[in-house]
Design an enzyme around this catalytic site. Structure first.
Site, PDB file in Angstrom:
ATOM      1  N   GLY A 181       0.844  -1.177   0.000  1.00 11.90           N
ATOM      2  CA  GLY A 181       0.000   0.000   0.000  1.00 11.90           C
ATOM      3  C   GLY A 181       0.879   1.226   0.000  1.00 11.90           C
ATOM      4  N   SER A 182       0.494   2.226   0.767  1.00 11.70           N
ATOM      5  CA  SER A 182       1.265   3.472   0.783  1.00 11.70           C
ATOM      6  C   SER A 182       2.671   3.272   1.332  1.00 11.70           C
ATOM      7  CB  SER A 182       0.516   4.525   1.604  1.00 11.70           C
ATOM      8  OG  SER A 182      -0.743   4.813   1.044  1.00 11.70           O
ATOM      9  N   GLY A 217       4.255   0.448   2.310  1.00  9.95           N
ATOM     10  CA  GLY A 217       4.983  -0.663   1.709  1.00  9.95           C
ATOM     11  C   GLY A 217       5.552  -0.308   0.351  1.00  9.95           C
ATOM     12  N   ASN A 249       1.737  -0.841  12.350  1.00  9.24           N
ATOM     13  CA  ASN A 249       1.191  -0.174  13.520  1.00  9.24           C
ATOM     14  C   ASN A 249       0.637  -1.216  14.494  1.00  9.24           C
ATOM     15  OD1 ASN A 249       1.703   2.460  12.679  1.00  9.24           O
ATOM     16  ND2 ASN A 249      -0.228   2.606  11.569  1.00  9.24           N
ATOM     17  N   ALA A 300       3.811   8.416   3.727  1.00  6.54           N
ATOM     18  CA  ALA A 300       3.564   7.926   2.373  1.00  6.54           C
ATOM     19  C   ALA A 300       2.080   7.948   2.071  1.00  6.54           C
ATOM     20  CB  ALA A 300       4.106   6.508   2.220  1.00  6.54           C
ATOM     21  N   LYS A 320       6.225   3.922  20.180  1.00  6.32           N
ATOM     22  CA  LYS A 320       5.487   4.062  18.926  1.00  6.32           C
ATOM     23  C   LYS A 320       3.987   3.906  19.163  1.00  6.32           C
ATOM     24  CE  LYS A 320       4.804   1.861  14.421  1.00  6.32           C
ATOM     25  NZ  LYS A 320       5.148   0.707  13.567  1.00  6.32           N
ATOM     26  N   ASN A 370       1.078   6.552  18.194  1.00  6.30           N
ATOM     27  CA  ASN A 370      -0.092   6.206  17.392  1.00  6.30           C
ATOM     28  C   ASN A 370      -1.392   6.348  18.171  1.00  6.30           C
ATOM     29  OD1 ASN A 370       1.310   5.637  15.035  1.00  6.30           O
ATOM     30  ND2 ASN A 370       1.618   3.494  15.557  1.00  6.30           N
ATOM     31  N   ASN A 379      -2.146  15.670  10.798  1.00 10.69           N
ATOM     32  CA  ASN A 379      -1.360  15.523  12.026  1.00 10.69           C
ATOM     33  C   ASN A 379      -0.978  16.861  12.642  1.00 10.69           C
ATOM     34  OD1 ASN A 379      -1.549  12.835  11.395  1.00 10.69           O
ATOM     35  ND2 ASN A 379       0.640  12.519  11.029  1.00 10.69           N
ATOM     36  N   SER A 439      -3.048  10.776   8.959  1.00 10.01           N
ATOM     37  CA  SER A 439      -2.687   9.520   9.607  1.00 10.01           C
ATOM     38  C   SER A 439      -3.323   8.339   8.879  1.00 10.01           C
ATOM     39  CB  SER A 439      -3.137   9.519  11.071  1.00 10.01           C
ATOM     40  OG  SER A 439      -4.552   9.405  11.153  1.00 10.01           O
TER      41      SER A 439
END
Length: 292
Positions: free
Chosen positions: A9-10, A12, A96, A121, A177, A181, A195, A246
């Site tokens: 996706g974005s 990756g 995540n 991304a 992390k 998140n 964000n 996000s």
């Protein structure tokens, strides 16, 4: 190094595209994106510009030196099942939420590394990914300490020009992390803001309290993470990625299931006797949206 990125996706696609500048990469994802990449290559725009030609498809290859998993937390079990037939030397989770590495390790016969990534991304069209912010990949053994596979993977990422740190304290970094998140994702998704809205303004206090509650739960599990450090990390990431939407906001905007259970929901599930009212509220509201 032969690398398969499972979950193109974005994020990756961006990480796979950056690695493809120096390594043989296969992107595994969905049509029409992977078809466009296979036919015409992958274009990276934004903060980083490049055009690369990784292999791409909907199923993983028979073998690779490294699998980088970037699917959402709810798809981790399916990713592990799909990769179980691939001969791998190592696997790295850049996902995540918490618990992904354990799920992968149950299925894969190779070392599973933990990682975090602050690159921004977004897929803009099939075959094109925008880098919305240059960040850093941090990786290491999921139980902490040092390992030869982590050193090799870190060197491969560095060789490809990806900002990378090999760390010996991944349990603490994973909880940090999670605090970031927990503060950013649900808050921005519910308020429908980028964000940067968490740097100043009424939403900042909500995000900071969610991060601080996460740190308190981390300490209950033996992880040395202060409330102040968690809040500072959240604010720093929000500042560094101010223009980003996000991943949870993107999910809500596209009408997809979110990773709430692996983020704020995980904090609630692990809280024990620690009071986490902000995380409880954020979790309930996002679940209510999903139910609707």
């Amino acid at each position: 190094m032969d690398v398969v990125v499972f979950g193109a996706g974005s994020l990756g696609s961006l990480i796979g595209g950056l690695l493809a500048r120096s390594h043989d990469v296969t992107l595994v994802g969905r049509e029409p994106h992977v078809g466009a990449v296979e036919r015409s290559g992958l274009t990276i725009e934004g903060a980083i510009g490049a055009h690369v030609g990784p292999a791409a498809g909907t199923t993983p290859p028979a073998a690779a030196a490294l699998a980088v998993v970037t699917v959402t937390a709810g798809d981790t079990d399916a990713a592990a099942a799909a990769l179980s037939d691939t001969a791998l030397d190592a696997c790295l989770s850049l996902q995540n939420g918490m618990g992904n590495e354990a799920t992968l390790a149950q299925r894969l016969d190779c070392p599973v590394l933990a990682g975090t990534c602050t690159y921004g991304a977004r897929l803009t069209e099939p075959g094109v990914v925008a880098c919305t912010g240059v960040g850093e990949v941090v990786l290491g053994p999921r139980e902490g300490g040092h390992s030869a596979p982590a050193d090799r993977v870190g060197a491969a990422f560095t060789d490809a020009g990806v900002e990378t740190t090999v760390a010996d304290d991944m349990p603490r970094r994973l909880w940090e992390k999670l605090a970031v998140n927990a503060g950013i994702n649900a808050t921005t998704a519910l308020a429908r803001v980028p964000n940067g809205a968490l740097v100043d303004g009424p939403a900042r206090r909500v995000a900071e309290r969610a991060a601080r509650e996460t740190a308190a739960v981390a300490r209950e599990h033996g992880v040395d993470l202060s409330d102040e450090r968690a809040a500072e990390a959240m604010a720093q990431v929000a500042t560094d990625t101010a223009a980003n939407h996000s991943s949870m906001l993107q999910d809500v905007a596209d009408g997809r299931q979110t990773e709430i259970d692996a983020i704020n929901g995980y904090v609630v599930a692990q809280s024990g006797d620690v009071a986490v009212p902000v995380n409880e509220t954020l979790t309930a509201l996002v679940r209510a949206w999903e139910s609707g």
